[in-house]
Design an enzyme around this catalytic site. Structure first.
Site, PDB file in Angstrom:
ATOM      1  N   SER A 142       0.434  -1.299   0.135  1.00  0.00           N
ATOM      2  CA  SER A 142       0.057  -0.080   0.026  1.00  0.00           C
ATOM      3  C   SER A 142       0.947   1.191   0.168  1.00  0.00           C
ATOM      4  O   SER A 142       1.925   1.059   0.238  1.00  0.00           O
ATOM      5  CB  SER A 142      -1.060  -0.146   1.130  1.00  0.00           C
ATOM      6  OG  SER A 142      -1.392   1.158   1.884  1.00  0.00           O
ATOM      7  N   TYR A 155      -1.471  -1.429  10.472  1.00  0.00           N
ATOM      8  CA  TYR A 155      -1.809  -1.743   9.083  1.00  0.00           C
ATOM      9  C   TYR A 155      -0.762  -0.919   8.638  1.00  0.00           C
ATOM     10  O   TYR A 155       0.465  -1.519   8.034  1.00  0.00           O
ATOM     11  CB  TYR A 155      -2.768  -0.793   9.228  1.00  0.00           C
ATOM     12  CG  TYR A 155      -3.382  -1.187   7.745  1.00  0.00           C
ATOM     13  CD1 TYR A 155      -3.382  -2.119   6.492  1.00  0.00           C
ATOM     14  CD2 TYR A 155      -2.726   0.077   6.783  1.00  0.00           C
ATOM     15  CE1 TYR A 155      -3.636  -2.161   5.703  1.00  0.00           C
ATOM     16  CE2 TYR A 155      -3.713   0.022   5.399  1.00  0.00           C
ATOM     17  CZ  TYR A 155      -3.506  -1.303   4.381  1.00  0.00           C
ATOM     18  OH  TYR A 155      -3.812  -1.564   3.362  1.00  0.00           O
TER      19      TYR A 155
HETATM   20  N1  LIG Z   1      -8.505  -0.670  -0.393  1.00  0.00           N
HETATM   21  C1  LIG Z   1      -8.000   0.066  -0.909  1.00  0.00           C
HETATM   22  O1  LIG Z   1      -7.667   2.114  -0.135  1.00  0.00           O
HETATM   23  C2  LIG Z   1      -6.545  -0.317  -0.376  1.00  0.00           C
HETATM   24  C3  LIG Z   1      -5.111   0.311  -0.381  1.00  0.00           C
HETATM   25  C4  LIG Z   1      -3.909   0.349  -0.108  1.00  0.00           C
HETATM   26  C5  LIG Z   1      -4.062  -1.019   0.138  1.00  0.00           C
HETATM   27  N2  LIG Z   1      -4.874  -2.148  -0.373  1.00  0.00           N
HETATM   28  C6  LIG Z   1      -4.610  -3.425  -0.410  1.00  0.00           C
HETATM   29  O2  LIG Z   1      -4.914  -4.031  -1.120  1.00  0.00           O
HETATM   30  C7  LIG Z   1      -4.990  -5.528  -0.550  1.00  0.00           C
HETATM   31  C8  LIG Z   1      -7.005  -5.845  -1.314  1.00  0.00           C
HETATM   32  O3  LIG Z   1      -7.379  -4.944  -0.668  1.00  0.00           O
HETATM   33  P1  LIG Z   1      -9.314  -4.333  -0.638  1.00  0.00           P
HETATM   34  O4  LIG Z   1      -8.899  -2.787  -1.370  1.00  0.00           O
HETATM   35  O5  LIG Z   1      -9.609  -5.379  -2.220  1.00  0.00           O
HETATM   36  O6  LIG Z   1     -10.004  -4.863   0.372  1.00  0.00           O
HETATM   37  P2  LIG Z   1     -10.904  -5.692   0.269  1.00  0.00           P
HETATM   38  O7  LIG Z   1     -12.162  -5.084  -0.930  1.00  0.00           O
HETATM   39  O8  LIG Z   1     -11.854  -5.713   1.739  1.00  0.00           O
HETATM   40  O9  LIG Z   1     -10.778  -7.318  -0.362  1.00  0.00           O
HETATM   41  C9  LIG Z   1     -10.002  -7.856   0.776  1.00  0.00           C
HETATM   42  C10 LIG Z   1     -10.171  -9.222   0.606  1.00  0.00           C
HETATM   43  O10 LIG Z   1      -9.250 -10.300   0.870  1.00  0.00           O
HETATM   44  C11 LIG Z   1      -9.720 -11.199   1.248  1.00  0.00           C
HETATM   45  N3  LIG Z   1     -10.014 -11.205   2.483  1.00  0.00           N
HETATM   46  C12 LIG Z   1      -9.943 -10.463   3.814  1.00  0.00           C
HETATM   47  N4  LIG Z   1      -9.763 -11.093   5.324  1.00  0.00           N
HETATM   48  C13 LIG Z   1      -9.620 -13.260   4.722  1.00  0.00           C
HETATM   49  C14 LIG Z   1      -8.580 -14.280   5.105  1.00  0.00           C
HETATM   50  N5  LIG Z   1      -9.072 -13.857   7.346  1.00  0.00           N
HETATM   51  N6  LIG Z   1      -8.477 -14.944   4.900  1.00  0.00           N
HETATM   52  C15 LIG Z   1      -8.551 -14.964   3.650  1.00  0.00           C
HETATM   53  N7  LIG Z   1      -9.195 -13.558   3.003  1.00  0.00           N
HETATM   54  C16 LIG Z   1      -9.706 -12.394   3.765  1.00  0.00           C
HETATM   55  C17 LIG Z   1     -11.567 -10.684   1.286  1.00  0.00           C
HETATM   56  O11 LIG Z   1     -12.043 -12.194   1.390  1.00  0.00           O
HETATM   57  P3  LIG Z   1     -12.881 -12.700   2.853  1.00  0.00           P
HETATM   58  O12 LIG Z   1     -13.954 -11.354   3.040  1.00  0.00           O
HETATM   59  O13 LIG Z   1     -14.682 -13.322   0.938  1.00  0.00           O
HETATM   60  O14 LIG Z   1     -12.612 -13.652   3.138  1.00  0.00           O
HETATM   61  C18 LIG Z   1     -11.297 -10.173   0.278  1.00  0.00           C
HETATM   62  O15 LIG Z   1     -11.275 -10.649  -1.578  1.00  0.00           O
HETATM   63  C19 LIG Z   1      -5.043  -4.993   0.960  1.00  0.00           C
HETATM   64  O16 LIG Z   1      -4.150  -6.120   1.028  1.00  0.00           O
HETATM   65  C20 LIG Z   1      -5.036  -4.170   0.684  1.00  0.00           C
HETATM   66  O17 LIG Z   1      -4.280  -3.763   2.656  1.00  0.00           O
HETATM   67  C21 LIG Z   1      -6.090  -1.928  -0.046  1.00  0.00           C
END
Ligand SMILES: NC(=O)c1ccc[n+]([C@@H]2O[C@H](COP(=O)([O-])OP(=O)(O)OC[C@H]3O[C@@H](n4cnc5c(N)ncnc54)[C@H](OP(=O)(O)O)[C@@H]3O)[C@@H](O)[C@H]2O)c1
Length: 263
Positions: A142, A155
């Site tokens: 991130s 985080y």
């Molecule tokens: N969105 C942002 O602003 C942002 C910014 C920078 C970096 N990121 C990073 O991008 C990545 C993806 O995030 P996103 O934004 O796409 O968020 P998201 O929409 O919340 O997706 C997160 C994914 O991780 C899965 N997950 C969560 N807990 C889990 C667990 N205990 N075991 C297995 N799978 C799990 C969720 O599925 P289930 O709930 O079905 O398990 C979902 O598929 C993350 O690493 C996040 O830190 C996000």
């Protein structure tokens, strides 16, 4: 790299960035292994991708915060003779609030998922990759990786780990046939903010978020080019780069200010 007949394992594929990445790989004829906790969402996505692109999609519902989960996943794929050519460590979550009041399980869960599971999966899948054909790993960090983050201290620290770990490994893997990419999205419209409790923060209210499809495309391109660090979006790149030249205390204070939720 010809992606035809390659198998891509994506963690956190049931929503957000992982979901969009799955679509991009399927469009390029890759077979997929999709992992997340929500079995139903995974099955739905698998059916959609199989029908639309004619690829093979395997779903494995799994809670990756459970310490045995990475080995369980690896063993299952070994048993079923499914070699993984591209590993995308994308699953992750954040939790907003002061460290002293965030429940312990939320604190430890972030470390378990964002750091431990990611490291364990990398170690497990790297070994066969080093013996086989050209392979790729992408760890999703991130822009939080570039500075401390008061009100999301754990985080931000987990993402700093992912960046440091991935850059070091990219160096170790040079010439091995395996590339390591650290992908750093900035704020993105996914389920992340709701889960983290960051809705209403200055960051999201005043600066806004990118859409998941654009972000995933940036990550995909960087991965395919074998880049070591990929920051999504020009503004995010500028912010991430500029913090290196500012006093650390000031950077931390600004980081807190943008995380706060004004009334
Ligand atoms: N969105 C942002 O602003 C942002 C910014 C920078 C970096 N990121 C990073 O991008 C990545 C993806 O995030 P996103 O934004 O796409 O968020 P998201 O929409 O919340 O997706 C997160 C994914 O991780 C899965 N997950 C969560 N807990 C889990 C667990 N205990 N075991 C297995 N799978 C799990 C969720 O599925 P289930 O709930 O079905 O398990 C979902 O598929 C993350 O690493 C996040 O830190 C996000």
């Amino acid at each position: 790299m010809d992606t035809r007949s390659q198998t891509v394992l994506i963690t956190g594929a049931s929503g957000g960035i992982g979901y969009e990445l799955a679509k991009l790989f399927a469009r390029d004829h890759c077979n997929l292994v999709l992992v997340a906790r929500s079995a139903e969402k995974l099955t739905q996505l698998a059916t959609e991708l199989q029908n639309q692109f004619g690829v093979t999609v395997k779903t494995i519902p799994l809670d990756l915060t459970a310490p045995p989960a990475p080995k369980f996943l690896f063993d299952q794929l070994q048993r079923e003779n499914v070699p993984v050519d591209i590993l995308i460590n994308n699953a992750g979550f954040g939790a907003f609030g002061e460290f002293a009041v965030i429940p312990e399980e939320e604190i430890l869960g972030q470390i378990q998922l964002n750091v431990t599971a990611l490291t364990h999966l990398t170690r497990l899948f790297l070994a066969p990759m080093l013996k086989g054909r050209q392979s790729k790993i992408m760890n999703v960090a991130s822009t939080a990786a570039f500075q401390p983050g008061p009100l999301m201290a754990v985080y931000y620290a987990t993402k700093a780990y992912v960046l440091s770990f991935s850059e070091a490994l990219a160096n170790e893997l040079r010439g091995s046939g395996v590339t390591m990419t650290c992908f750093c999205p900035g704020p993105t419209n996914t389920g992340f903010a709701k889960r983290a409790g960051t809705e209403g923060s200055r960051l999201l209210k005043q600066i806004g978020a990118m859409d998941a499809e654009t972000v995933a495309r940036d990550g995909y391109r960087g991965l395919m080019k074998g880049k070591t660090v990929v920051i999504s979006g020009t503004r995010n790149w500028l912010v991430a780069e500029s913090v290196r030249f500012a006093p650390r205390k000031m950077v931390t204070a600004v980081s807190r200010w943008i995380a706060e939720k004004p009334e």
